[in-house]
Design an enzyme around this catalytic site. Structure first.
Site, PDB file in Angstrom:
ATOM      1  N   ARG A  89       0.903  -1.210  -0.016  1.00  0.00           N
ATOM      2  CA  ARG A  89      -0.027  -0.087   0.034  1.00  0.00           C
ATOM      3  C   ARG A  89       0.900   1.302  -0.166  1.00  0.00           C
ATOM      4  NH1 ARG A  89      -2.996   3.123   4.848  1.00  0.00           N
ATOM      5  NH2 ARG A  89      -4.352   4.365   3.491  1.00  0.00           N
ATOM      6  N   HIS A 178      -7.995   6.731   0.265  1.00  0.00           N
ATOM      7  CA  HIS A 178      -8.998   5.669   0.513  1.00  0.00           C
ATOM      8  C   HIS A 178      -9.406   4.933  -0.737  1.00  0.00           C
ATOM      9  CE1 HIS A 178     -10.145   7.553   4.429  1.00  0.00           C
ATOM     10  NE2 HIS A 178      -9.090   6.761   4.684  1.00  0.00           N
ATOM     11  N   ARG A 239      -9.353  14.983  12.495  1.00  0.00           N
ATOM     12  CA  ARG A 239      -9.083  15.676  11.596  1.00  0.00           C
ATOM     13  C   ARG A 239     -10.501  16.641  11.406  1.00  0.00           C
ATOM     14  NH1 ARG A 239      -7.392  11.419   7.859  1.00  0.00           N
ATOM     15  NH2 ARG A 239      -5.271  11.027   8.304  1.00  0.00           N
TER      16      ARG A 239
END
Ligand code: ADP
Length: 395
Positions: A89, A178, A239
């Site tokens: 990833r 994502h 966030r």
């Protein structure tokens, strides 16, 4: 073909070994506290093996997980030769990568060039790639980017309304994250609807510690809520999400903080944690709300309102929608959040069945029979997408 999937963070390394003939998970685990002390948690079948082992760096962690994979008691293979490829990833692929690629020296350099855009994520991703090259020379390594699925967005979605030269000079634009999750759940949604992927309009809500929404029109991502960095868009665990940019200089002046400190505050001390002062975990927030905590209630209200606003705007972007998908820790498990979001969306044909919405952590269509737009919960599987992409990139 066995594919090892690695997700390297700054102090952790998550791994899964998958057999790709059957798309079957063989073993999985996590090397935690790398550079601190070192803990290996390794799962095989329904058992877990946990041990403290020194992990001074990521290369040491990779060696330890290799030993776990070939261990005669809790391993899954008899030698490292049975690992045919590694899928990594990689968070940021910048503008260069619109698909997964086999890692070459040039690719490694390009990932390094993207470190500026993802200083917390890309460096550990690169360390993982380099550690594997050293320990498994000759085994192909594939980079799978979080940003790649969003590369098809049109300029009206990815450009910011700032001087164009800044985009040209520094590539300041929306990238989105994502991507593997949005891709996986949108494909699964098409399957659940019983329609071809290239014939459905799906809005995917990945709601976890980090959260983002994507508009997937006939299999192509046309907009998403995260931006140059994962700070834009929804309010998240810690966030802030969307905010008037002028707030940054205002806080700098009022609190005598540097730009770096304010960014840290917006990334790590804001969101539902900062609003509530309770927790970034939604289970804690619901408990606090039930106990009468108004700030926890305000945080939950704002979170759901923002998700619904993005869903509404993406229905506009696609001129309609067939299904809204909820995934990740909150999306898969938090029925009350799903209900609160869906209550805003009745006008566009979403109606939910409270009984079906009780499902946790499993695939479910929790719409009322006959609802025009389907509301779906689908557990994400980013590792499977990485393994599939790895296999595909090597063809
Ligand atoms: P990450 O972004 O770190 O991968 P996850 O997708 O695992 O995060 O989501 C983690 C979040 O999911 C937790 O912080 C918590 O808020 C939420 N969550 C997990 N399980 C539940 C649950 N049963 N009910 C409500 N929220 C949950």
């Amino acid at each position: 073909m066995n594919v090892l999937v690695l997700n390297c963070g700054s102090s952790s390394l998550k791994y899964q070994l998958l057999n790709m003939e059957k798309e079957q998970l063989l073993v999985k685990g996590v090397c935690d506290r790398i550079g601190i002390d070192g803990v290996l948690k390794h799962s095989y079948g329904d058992k877990t093996y946990e041990v403290n082992v020194p992990m001074p760096d990521h290369a040491a962690a990779v060696k330890i997980l290799m030993d776990a994979l070939v261990d005669k008691d809790h391993g899954a293979i008899s030698s490292m030769a049975e690992i045919h490829a590694v899928g990594h990833r990689v968070v940021h692929g910048g503008e260069q990568f619109s698909a997964s690629v086999v890692v070459t020296d040039e690719v490694e350099q390009a990932i390094e060039d993207c470190c500026e855009l993802a200083p917390l994520h890309n460096p550990p991703n690169l360390i993982g790639i380099r550690a594997c090259k050293e320990i498994m020379p000759g085994v192909p390594q594939v980079a799978v980017f979080d940003t790649a699925f969003h590369a098809a967005m049109p300029p009206k979605a990815y450009l910011y309304a700032i001087p164009y030269e800044l985009y040209e000079k520094h590539k300041i634009r929306k990238y989105g994250f994502h991507g593997t999750s949005h891709k996986y759940v949108s494909m699964m949604a098409a399957e659940m609807l019983g329609k071809p992927y290239n014939a459905v309009k799906v809005i995917t809500c990945h709601l976890g510690n980090g959260s983002s929404v994507a508009a997937v029109d006939k299999g192509v991502c046309v907009d998403t809520s995260m931006g140059l960095t994962p700070l834009e868009g929804l309010a998240m665990g810690t966030r802030s999400g969307d905010i008037d940019s002028a707030v940054i200089t205002f806080i700098m002046q009022k609190e005598n903080m540097t730009a770096h400190e304010v960014l840290d505050l917006l990334n790590k001390k804001s969101g539902v944690l900062g609003m509530s002062g309770v927790s970034s975990d939604f289970r804690d927030l619901w408990n606090a709300e039930s106990a009468g905590n108004d700030r926890a209630k305000a945080a939950l209200d704002l979170f759901c309102y923002r998700v619904a606003q993005y869903v509404g705007s993406y229905a506009v972007a696609m001129n309609g929608v067939d299904a809204v998908v909820f995934t990740a820790g909150i999306g898969e498990n938090d029925g009350p959040v799903r209900k609160k979001v869906c209550e805003y969306l009745g006008f566009m044909g979403i109606e939910i069945d409270d009984e079906k919405n009780k499902a946790r952590g499993k695939m479910v269509d929790f719409s009322k029979d006959g609802a025009k737009v389907r509301a779906l919960a689908i557990p994400t599987n980013e590792e499977l997408v990485i393994a599939r992409d790895t296999k595909e990139a090597l063809k």
